[in-house]
Scaffold this active site. Structure first.
Site, PDB file in Angstrom:
ATOM      1  N   LYS A   1       0.832  -1.204   0.000  1.00 42.06           N
ATOM      2  CA  LYS A   1       0.000   0.000   0.000  1.00 42.06           C
ATOM      3  C   LYS A   1       0.863   1.250   0.000  1.00 42.06           C
ATOM      4  CE  LYS A   1      -3.648  -0.013   2.642  1.00 42.06           C
ATOM      5  NZ  LYS A   1      -4.837  -0.035   1.803  1.00 42.06           N
TER       6      LYS A   1
ATOM      7  N   ARG B   1      -2.930   3.072   8.361  1.00 41.13           N
ATOM      8  CA  ARG B   1      -3.216   1.838   7.625  1.00 41.13           C
ATOM      9  C   ARG B   1      -2.036   0.875   7.662  1.00 41.13           C
ATOM     10  NH1 ARG B   1      -7.480   2.695   3.774  1.00 41.13           N
ATOM     11  NH2 ARG B   1      -8.336   4.793   4.056  1.00 41.13           N
TER      12      ARG B   1
ATOM     13  N   GLY C   1      -7.581  -7.876   4.898  1.00 36.92           N
ATOM     14  CA  GLY C   1      -8.423  -8.039   6.078  1.00 36.92           C
ATOM     15  C   GLY C   1      -7.738  -8.666   7.268  1.00 36.92           C
TER      16      GLY C   1
ATOM     17  N   MET D   1      -4.907  -7.544   8.859  1.00 39.62           N
ATOM     18  CA  MET D   1      -4.304  -6.616   9.827  1.00 39.62           C
ATOM     19  C   MET D   1      -5.214  -5.408   9.995  1.00 39.62           C
ATOM     20  SD  MET D   1      -0.264  -6.916   9.016  1.00 39.62           S
ATOM     21  CE  MET D   1      -0.455  -6.285   7.365  1.00 39.62           C
TER      22      MET D   1
ATOM     23  N   ARG E   1      -4.916  -0.610  -8.067  1.00 36.11           N
ATOM     24  CA  ARG E   1      -4.317  -1.951  -8.131  1.00 36.11           C
ATOM     25  C   ARG E   1      -4.698  -2.572  -9.470  1.00 36.11           C
ATOM     26  NH1 ARG E   1      -8.279  -4.355  -3.433  1.00 36.11           N
ATOM     27  NH2 ARG E   1     -10.200  -3.902  -4.557  1.00 36.11           N
TER      28      ARG E   1
ATOM     29  N   HIS F   1     -14.221 -30.789   0.267  1.00 36.07           N
ATOM     30  CA  HIS F   1     -14.228 -32.065  -0.444  1.00 36.07           C
ATOM     31  C   HIS F   1     -14.925 -31.935  -1.792  1.00 36.07           C
ATOM     32  CE1 HIS F   1     -15.919 -36.105  -1.376  1.00 36.07           C
ATOM     33  NE2 HIS F   1     -14.719 -36.499  -1.002  1.00 36.07           N
TER      34      HIS F   1
ATOM     35  N   SER G   1       6.791 -42.042 -26.968  1.00 35.73           N
ATOM     36  CA  SER G   1       5.692 -41.208 -26.510  1.00 35.73           C
ATOM     37  C   SER G   1       5.388 -41.626 -25.083  1.00 35.73           C
ATOM     38  CB  SER G   1       4.469 -41.404 -27.410  1.00 35.73           C
ATOM     39  OG  SER G   1       3.426 -40.558 -26.972  1.00 35.73           O
TER      40      SER G   1
ATOM     41  N   CYS H   1       1.652 -38.464 -24.545  1.00 37.67           N
ATOM     42  CA  CYS H   1       0.269 -38.580 -25.012  1.00 37.67           C
ATOM     43  C   CYS H   1      -0.688 -38.932 -23.887  1.00 37.67           C
ATOM     44  CB  CYS H   1       0.167 -39.591 -26.151  1.00 37.67           C
ATOM     45  SG  CYS H   1       0.583 -41.270 -25.660  1.00 37.67           S
TER      46      CYS H   1
ATOM     47  N   TYR I   1       7.164 -32.724 -28.414  1.00 37.88           N
ATOM     48  CA  TYR I   1       5.771 -32.298 -28.542  1.00 37.88           C
ATOM     49  C   TYR I   1       4.931 -32.858 -27.406  1.00 37.88           C
ATOM     50  CZ  TYR I   1       4.741 -37.002 -30.285  1.00 37.88           C
ATOM     51  OH  TYR I   1       4.590 -38.353 -30.388  1.00 37.88           O
TER      52      TYR I   1
END
Lengths: 894, 894
Positions: free
Chosen positions: A25, A95, A104, A106, A337, A459, A779, A847, A867
């Protein structure tokens, strides 16, 4: 005596580079100040001071306070106000702000400098006694709690409201608030044994102290633990002169994006509320205006905002989201920001900014997460249909957008029922308060998941993301009655079998079904542009896994450069072929006439299959994998036959059929395996039942020969699956050479054909030098390689323990989605090194499903693969991820 | 001109070290000559000459022939005979002999130097015209075939025998043989267009040429290919003056071992035939005498043989098997070589020779193959019973001893029937002409295998050795009638279900059953001595895998130093426990009362189990592996339940039972896995069902506590199975710590306990540094590690393709028996290195089946493991193999 350190920086003294010292800040305020933006005067006390505070056992470092007072005096001078001056009082905010954002976590104190004296000045200046007493009681409350650790303000406030019969805070008038402020002061005196500190300097000292302390509050420590932020950084403290947007109609406050964060369009986008403070916007008492309205209401301010927006973008080279306040027609910037944006907007902004000359193509590429590309290509609700429903019925509820995608289906409240209905072909949305491992079988079958509890790491969220299904979690508006099989929401009710729709990308829940649509890739102009740039920088090729011509065509549209995996087993399952396949399998041991006839039929079918795919992919390589699954996968289910023969036996009325079915049962039984994944499949089949592979080789080469006659350019690459010893591919290679001689002599010309192997068994990677003797390409089949490296079958593991492992933090992620670099990755590295030792020009790809995962693609780039091959829909993601890898852009999800 | 090379060595000029130059035979003859043994004079032409012969496009190198003639002259002088001299003719043999023995693959010519002239001298010298013409016609035949490439001698010979009505060769008289010799010469003239070479020197030149040529005969090349012998070595040629054992009763010939090759006893063991040549012994016309008889018949010769035997043993320091000829009371040594001996003899000889001061302990250790030790400990036929049967019924037949061990059972002629009968509990011997992969299911169930075709590398032999079952292959006397289900042999007949016995160690087949016995280890004095010496030199510890106290006691008797693997699952299968185990498993998901009760019962049982084994192993470490198999292994079979419920459903007469069984079916179904090997087992169980592991941990620690109270010294080591990520063992470790605190507070003292892990998943080896953070020891579970490294389940693979792979040479051996060094071994090396990087004192062992395999043990030694753990019966083998490894003795079967 040591030289006095500089603990305090006036805003003009700092800049954006000084995040370490001034916090995010503080550095941001300095940067804006120096960029010539109208920031209220202020200063920042360094993080070093905070660290020194702790080093000195919670004592300000020497000279820090004195430096702060000098800086404060400069602010008084600059603002023409005095700290504690009853006529023109200077109020400040104090601040917190560390190097890394800890939103949020501090503390911050506003309106500091108020006391009974300065209140007079405020009343006089604002002409609004109620406002003045409101900020006064707020200041006492905030300061009391944060700087003096006093609790109990809310109780007093609520009791007072009850007493005067006020329902809302706004029902309280100036006298009420004055009385409350006085009661608050009484509370502080009772609790601390001292009068509320009226001296503004005393207030400031205590507030700075409180912000330092808040660095080590319990929630701040937990947050840092969770986010891996070191604990020894400390926080900076910024002291900023207060400005008020509620000093009349020529004042106001607003939040503006420099571009539309939803669409990316270049315009000022945001809200403005006249005669108001930031808190009022949040409280939602009055509806804010679109910032565009300022054009008419305060054209000078609007013009200034536009210029500031341009300046910010030029300065920060990205979309900005800034807060401003107008105090008596004077504009102040409070914060800026980087603006959060949707995937769609991110893409447009990145491309536009390149065109505007603001950023380079490489920067544009780096700004789009590959995951955002896949989001752009997910099926989504038809926007018009969604809007109609929203307008007609409104949103049913909104929860956490835990896993993206859109789905409609019948609401079902238990996993067994979900599984049952889904198996019957119905679309269901599983609705549960929260999910547990016992729900997974239902989640596997549901189109989407909706819960009323749990967050982004619950979950339900983890499993749904794992399964790639849309999920909305923590949708707290839902009151679920499991026994009654319904949920209530916002006065409505949804019962089992009622259709609902969930948008996992936005978190929105709707009543009824919404048609969903696939986006049209060819019309995504910005995406095409960006991917074009990505193609310029990436080194990795992007190929696709496709079994049918239609999939290959799709993959080509998405920009693939070859087919890295064409599985041939799907071709065996087609309705007209399956009976022939049965004959081939059941006749193989005695090499019956049926068997030979079946092979002849199949070679014709397969030739056509291969012609189809080679034709679509003319000019590009096509890797065809020889038959891989165990043969019993093509036969009828043993369990079903067992039930059928038992029934026939007990009934006893059809001995002929019984005998026939029992014979089949015995055949199927003789081919069953305890662990089919580790059994007679892949090249083992091709060695034990060589006719099957010969049939496939014959079909591939014949297909090529016929197309070559038509003048079509074919590049067949034959891939041998499940090799664990070099001799296996040697044997198949020899088989191929025999077949090739035969086919080529029929055609009278040579058919170009490479032979390579999957590396999907640890031993193949460990002995890749030997394997490469016979393989022209590798591959990595990372699905199987992950299974064997972890000793863990995906089918069995995912529902039964793997996702729970991820949830419990035993595994950092699902290794079937994100390549396990430490284990599987080590084998890949070994395979690449050994393979190239034998054959430096060895072409190496991947692959497995990981070929479409950005973190895994990054790894593939790093270890030198040629690739990646992924599903057609992941090709755009892979193109971007490959570019990121080449540019060294770190992926977040590794 | 270059210096002339030395191509020819007289026997006194060479020695045993010159195998490369003189071949094995030549070097041996030289060595004996120089050791002062009576070798007939001769010389050797070098392998270099042979190589030069090929380099010169089949021309003798310059001066070679001249050097040979000089050497020949020295022999004439020494023997007092003349090459071609009609009075006292010198005859010679011309013998091949390369660096490596290639028995029967190259050519040899005997009696060279004969012609019509020298025949007269022979007749005069021997006084036996028939003998003289017999060797003459043999010489013409042998020389004609080998040196002149003429075929057709046998046909002439047979025709002549027919003509004169002779049944056997011995029915021919001197005149007959003379006529045959003449006809042979006629054949040679017809075929070559030249007269048979009568000039002995010409004969010698052609014979040397023929031996050189035989180096590159087709069969010699195949043999070298098969045995990995290089093709560029060439053969030497030894020319040796002939001596004749058939020059009257003061002549003779024999073969003698310096010790009894069956028992190892120190005595002259062998046969002698007076007035005979070696061929006569082989032809079996007269029964040879035991060499001991010479003591009376020719005491001076016997005395000389004894002295020579001693001299040979002192010289070669090993049992010798030598050939000798007595020509007119003069002894000649023709050959000596290391004597083949039985395992029992090898052991006695090695130990005796140490006691006699002939060899060192280390040499003795090196002379016994670990495989021989296991042979000594195999169940074997009761010798008395076997002798009785032999004396009563005689041997039924004798074949190739293809796989050791002894078995009796019913003869069965097809694999399906073998499988069926064996599954019904009967012992069967599978009898087949030869076996194919289609027979493997029967072989798996049979006690032994008997074939009439195929050799030591036939399918039957390879598979049987792979399975550790006795097998006799290539028993050609058997005439098998598959349709009739019987075989004829030596006039007898064996039908299906007749009991036969086969001794795979000797190749003997008997009619009827023979009881077999386990040898008594404690009475094997020489073995105990040798293993004692082995223990002195080995570095590797030898532990045993044992699940029960009785097995542990057995292992202790065999000399194990700890229990490296105590599996706990077997304890769950016991009859009284299985119902409790069912309750535990089926109740786990809802944590029912039954479930908790079951856990309480099990903890009591398990405590007793562990007390038993700790008590037996007092003072030694015991590694207990926590529960490993998937829980469904303990439940009833899904297929059986499916049939049962189907039957109940169709009959419809017991709805209560149906409901109960259907419920069970559903439970069992919900736990089924596609690939149990890769599923919810090992530590995954312990994490998902933590009560089960806690129960086991509780039982282990309680058992230890109770024994410690009794003053018993316990060394528990708890082993976590199937770890693939370090966090898994971390979780279990945490569980253990909780349980330990609880149990220790009950006892009031600390219970020493190590925690370690199986390394049986590739990923665990690849991340062993992380795993070692939480593990105090590693134990490589090479069964599972081989399965995952090869991607190959042993259950599914062995019968279906793995053994066939070995047979076809695709795999060098069955990797489940002999550790695959290149693949699995690489992972072991990585695991050891990484593990010790984190924890230098990490104790590392192996507990897979490979822990008892000599080649695998050698590897374990080489990569620095601390111990191997094997089945109790393999402990002696492992002790010896570990000593071999320490001494650097190469194992043959790697």
């Amino acid at each position: 005596m040591a030289e006095t350190r500089k603990w305090v920086y006036l805003f003009p003294e700092g800049n954006a580079e000084m995040r370490d010292l001034l916090g995010g800040k503080g550095a941001g305020l300095c940067e804006m100040t120096n960029a010539g933006l109208p920031v209220p005067p202020g200063f920042t006390i360094t993080t070093e001071a905070c660290r020194e505070y702790y080093a000195r056992d919670k004592d300000f470092p020497p000279a820090m306070w004195e430096q702060a007072l000098v800086a404060l005096h400069r602010i008084e001078t600059e603002t023409g106000k005095g700290f504690g001056d009853p006529q023109k009082p200077l109020l400040v905010s104090v601040r917190s702000g560390a190097k890394f954002s800890m939103p949020g976590m501090m503390d911050t104190v506003l309106n500091l400098g108020l006391n009974d004296e300065t209140m007079r000045g405020i009343i006089k200046l604002t002409g609004d006694e109620r406002f003045a007493y409101d900020i006064y009681r707020r200041f006492i409350q905030m300061f009391g709690k944060i700087a003096l650790n006093v609790e109990g303000f809310d109780e007093i406030f609520d009791r007072f409201k009850q007493k005067v019969g006020a329902k809302l805070d706004t029902d309280l008038d100036a006298d009420n608030l004055k009385e409350i402020a006085s009661e608050f002061k009484g509370l502080v005196e009772r609790e601390t044994g001292k009068a509320f500190p009226d001296d503004p300097k005393k207030q400031l000292m205590l507030a700075i102290n409180a912000v330092f302390e808040s660095w080590n509050s319990r929630r701040a420590i937990s947050y840092r633990n969770f986010n891996n932020i070191p604990h020894d950084l400390g926080t900076a403290v910024s002291v900023v002169s207060m400005v008020f947007g509620n000093m009349g109609n020529d004042s106001g406050t607003g939040v503006v994006f420099t571009r539309d964060p939803a669409t990316g369009e270049r315009l000022l986008y945001g809200e403005y509320l006249a005669n108001a403070q930031g808190e009022d916007v949040v409280a939602g008492i009055r509806t804010p205006h679109n910032v565009i309205d300022l054009k008419d209401e305060m054209p000078d301010i609007y013009g200034e905002l536009s210029r500031i927006a341009d300046k910010l973008e030029t300065h920060y080279r990205d979309i900005q989201d800034f807060e401003f306040t107008v105090e008596r027609r004077k504009l102040y910037m409070l914060q800026t920001r980087t603006g959060k944006r949707t995937a769609k907007a991110a893409l447009k902004i990145a491309v536009d900014m390149v065109n505007e000359g603001l950023i380079t193509k490489e920067e544009a590429i780096g700004r789009i997460e590959p995951g955002q590309v896949s989001q752009l290509l997910l099926p989504r609700f038809d926007e018009k249909a969604k809007e109609e429903i929203k307008n007609r019925d409104g949103l049913l509820a909104k929860g956490l957008n835990a896993s993206p995608g859109a789905a409609s289906g019948k609401a079902v409240f238990d996993p067994d029922r979900a599984e049952e209905m889904a198996s019957g072909g119905e679309s269901v949305i599983l609705v549960r308060p929260e999910t547990t491992p016992d729900d997974v079988h239902g989640m596997l079958k549901a189109k989407g998941i909706l819960t009323c509890r749990g967050g982004a790491t619950s979950h339900a969220a983890v499993v749904a993301r794992g399964l790639g299904k849309p999920c909305i979690a923590g949708c707290e508006a839902l009151q679920i009655d499991l026994e009654g099989r319904f949920f209530r929401v916002n006065g409505g009710i949804i019962r089992e079998n009622d259709v609902i729709s969930i948008d996992g990308t936005t978190g929105e829940v709707f009543r009824g079904g919404i048609p969903s649509v696939d986006p049209d890739f060819s019309k995504e102009a910005e995406l095409l542009t960006l991917l074009g740039w990505a193609d310029e920088v990436r080194r990795l090729g992007v190929w696709a896994n496709a079994d049918y011509p239609r999939d290959a065509a799709k993959a080509l549209e998405f920009g693939c450069e070859g087919i890295g995996l064409c599985r041939t087993e799907h071709m065996f399952f087609e309705e007209e072929r399956l009976p022939i396949v049965h004959k081939m399998i059941l006749g193989a041991s005695e090499a019956s006439d049926d068997y030979h006839k079946a092979l002849e039929d199949l070679v014709r079918f397969q030739t056509e299959d291969f012609k189809g795919i080679f034709r679509v992919m003319a000019g590009k390589p096509v890797v065809i994998r020889l038959l891989d699954p165990p043969l019993h996968e093509f036969l009828p289910s043993y369990e079903e036959l067992l039930v059928e023969t038992t029934e026939l036996r007990i009934k006893g009325d059809d001995p002929t059929k019984l005998a026939e079915r029992e014979k089949l049962l015995r055949s199927v039984d003789s081919m069953r395996e305890m662990n089919p994944m580790l059994g007679l499949r892949g090249c083992r089949l091709g060695i034990m039942f060589e006719d099957i592979y010969k049939m496939q080789l014959h079909a591939i080469l014949t297909a090529c020969g016929e197309l070559m006659r038509e003048g079509i350019d074919v590049h067949p690459e034959i891939m041998v699956p499940l090799v664990s010893h070099a001799n296996e591919i040697k044997v198949i290679r020899d088989e191929l050479e025999g077949v090739a001689r035969e086919v080529e002599s029929e055609f009278g010309f040579t058919i170009p054909c490479k032979v390579g192997t999957m590396i999907e068994i640890p031993r193949a990677a460990l002995t890749a030098d030997e394997v490469a003797t016979y393989a022209e390409f590798f591959s990595f089949g990372t699905n199987d390689l992950t299974q064997t490296t972890f000793g863990c079958s995906r089918d069995d593991a995912e529902g039964k323990f793997l996702l729970q492992y991820v949830e419990r933090g035993i595994l950092p992620q699902n290794p079937f989605q994100v390549l396990d670099r430490r284990g599987v990755g080590e084998l890949i590295k070994t395979g690449v090194e050994l393979g190239r030792k034998t054959r430096p020009e060895l072409k190496i790809g991947i692959c497995g499903e990981h070929g479409g995962d950005p973190s895994s693609i990054e790894f593939c780039h790093q270890v030198g693969l040629d690739y990646v091959s992924c599903s057609p829909f992941r090709v755009p993601v892979a193109r971007l991820a490959a570019a990121h890898a080449a540019l060294g852009v770190a992926e977040r999800d590794k």
